[in-house]
Design a protein around this motif. Structure first.
Motif, PDB file in Angstrom:
ATOM      1  N   THR A  41       0.843  -1.198   0.000  1.00  0.00           N
ATOM      2  CA  THR A  41       0.000   0.000   0.000  1.00  0.00           C
ATOM      3  C   THR A  41       0.871   1.237   0.000  1.00  0.00           C
ATOM      4  O   THR A  41       1.981   1.239   0.532  1.00  0.00           O
ATOM      5  N   ASP A  42       0.382   2.295  -0.591  1.00  0.00           N
ATOM      6  CA  ASP A  42       1.061   3.579  -0.529  1.00  0.00           C
ATOM      7  C   ASP A  42       0.352   4.517   0.443  1.00  0.00           C
ATOM      8  O   ASP A  42       0.620   5.724   0.481  1.00  0.00           O
ATOM      9  N   ARG A  43      -0.543   3.948   1.240  1.00  0.00           N
ATOM     10  CA  ARG A  43      -1.272   4.727   2.228  1.00  0.00           C
ATOM     11  C   ARG A  43      -0.686   4.520   3.615  1.00  0.00           C
ATOM     12  O   ARG A  43      -0.259   3.410   3.961  1.00  0.00           O
TER      13      ARG A  43
END
Length: 247
Positions: A41-43
């Motif tokens: 994830t890039d969150r």
């Protein structure tokens, strides 16, 4: 008096220690799953569904790795849910995964990661296949399913090797004499702060297999049939594997 976070964490610590008597590399499995969630994830605040979450041990490790992660735990054991709720403050859903409607109380937003450890062998083969299919629909495109469990072998030769190296691992790690599952449950049923949850647990009386007999190859088959574009192991010790499936 009500259950306090300190008392809940005391019982969870005791739970974790007894579990290590069966799975001495349990913390490694947690770390691998948490790292995989972070890598996929890039969150900073992914939505993570911890399925058959028990007292929240895996979800807590994911929150240590990703402090802003939103963890939703699903389980049907009122005692373990009460421990997780009090100790960690997770969002929790009280649902039996054998019920096809277990997703009814989940948020409408897509989920970033679907995780579970050493629990889904309690579902029958058809139920597990259905759960994988439902998880593929819940996950966002590119989301990941991570299931760590003992996945039975196709042959008795491998089963025998697994048993032998498992015994040696327990000896090497010095955890073979830990408190057992039955002893832990006998002790916690006498905890006065959990009397209501214990009574509710007694009322539910689940029926489930101790081991569904689903092989590693069948896990992959179910995941691919569910629509995941890839499914492979990312960690293994004997028959214990963590399978990652990307949506």
């Amino acid at each position: 008096m009500s259950l306090t976070p300190t008392l809940a964490r005391t019982w969870i610590d005791r739970w974790d220690r007894q579990q290590e008597g069966y799975l001495p590399d349990r913390e490694i499995m947690f770390a691998v799953i948490a790292d995989a969630v972070a890598a996929n994830t890039d969150r900073a605040d992914p939505l993570v569904l911890d399925v058959a979450c028990g007292p929240g041990s895996l979800g807590a490790r994911i929150r240590e790795r990703l402090p802003q992660a939103r963890v939703i735990g699903i389980d049907a054991d009122p005692v373990l849910l009460e421990l997780a709720r009090t100790a960690y403050g997770f969002d929790l859903v009280d649902r039996n995964l054998a019920d096809p409607a277990w997703t009814a109380d989940l948020p409408a937003e897509p989920i970033d990661a679907f995780v579970s450890t050493t629990a889904l062998h309690w579902l029958g083969a058809d139920q597990l296949a259905a759960l994988y299919a439902q998880s593929a629909k819940l996950l966002r495109p590119g989301g990941v399913l991570l299931n760590g469990d003992d996945m039975v072998a196709e042959t008795t030769d491998i089963d025998q090797l697994h048993a032998a190296i498992g015994t040696r691992q327990l000896e090497r790690e010095g955890v073979g004499d830990r408190e057992g599952w039955v002893d832990w449950w006998s002790a916690i049923t006498a905890e006065p702060e959990l009397a209501t949850a214990v009574a509710e647990r007694d009322n539910r009386r689940w029926e489930h297999p101790e081991d569904n007999g689903v092989t590693y190859e069948q896990h992959l088959k179910f995941l691919r049939a569910a629509g995941f574009r890839s499914a492979e192991p990312i960690w293994q010790y004997g028959r214990r594997r963590i399978i990652a499936a990307v949506n």
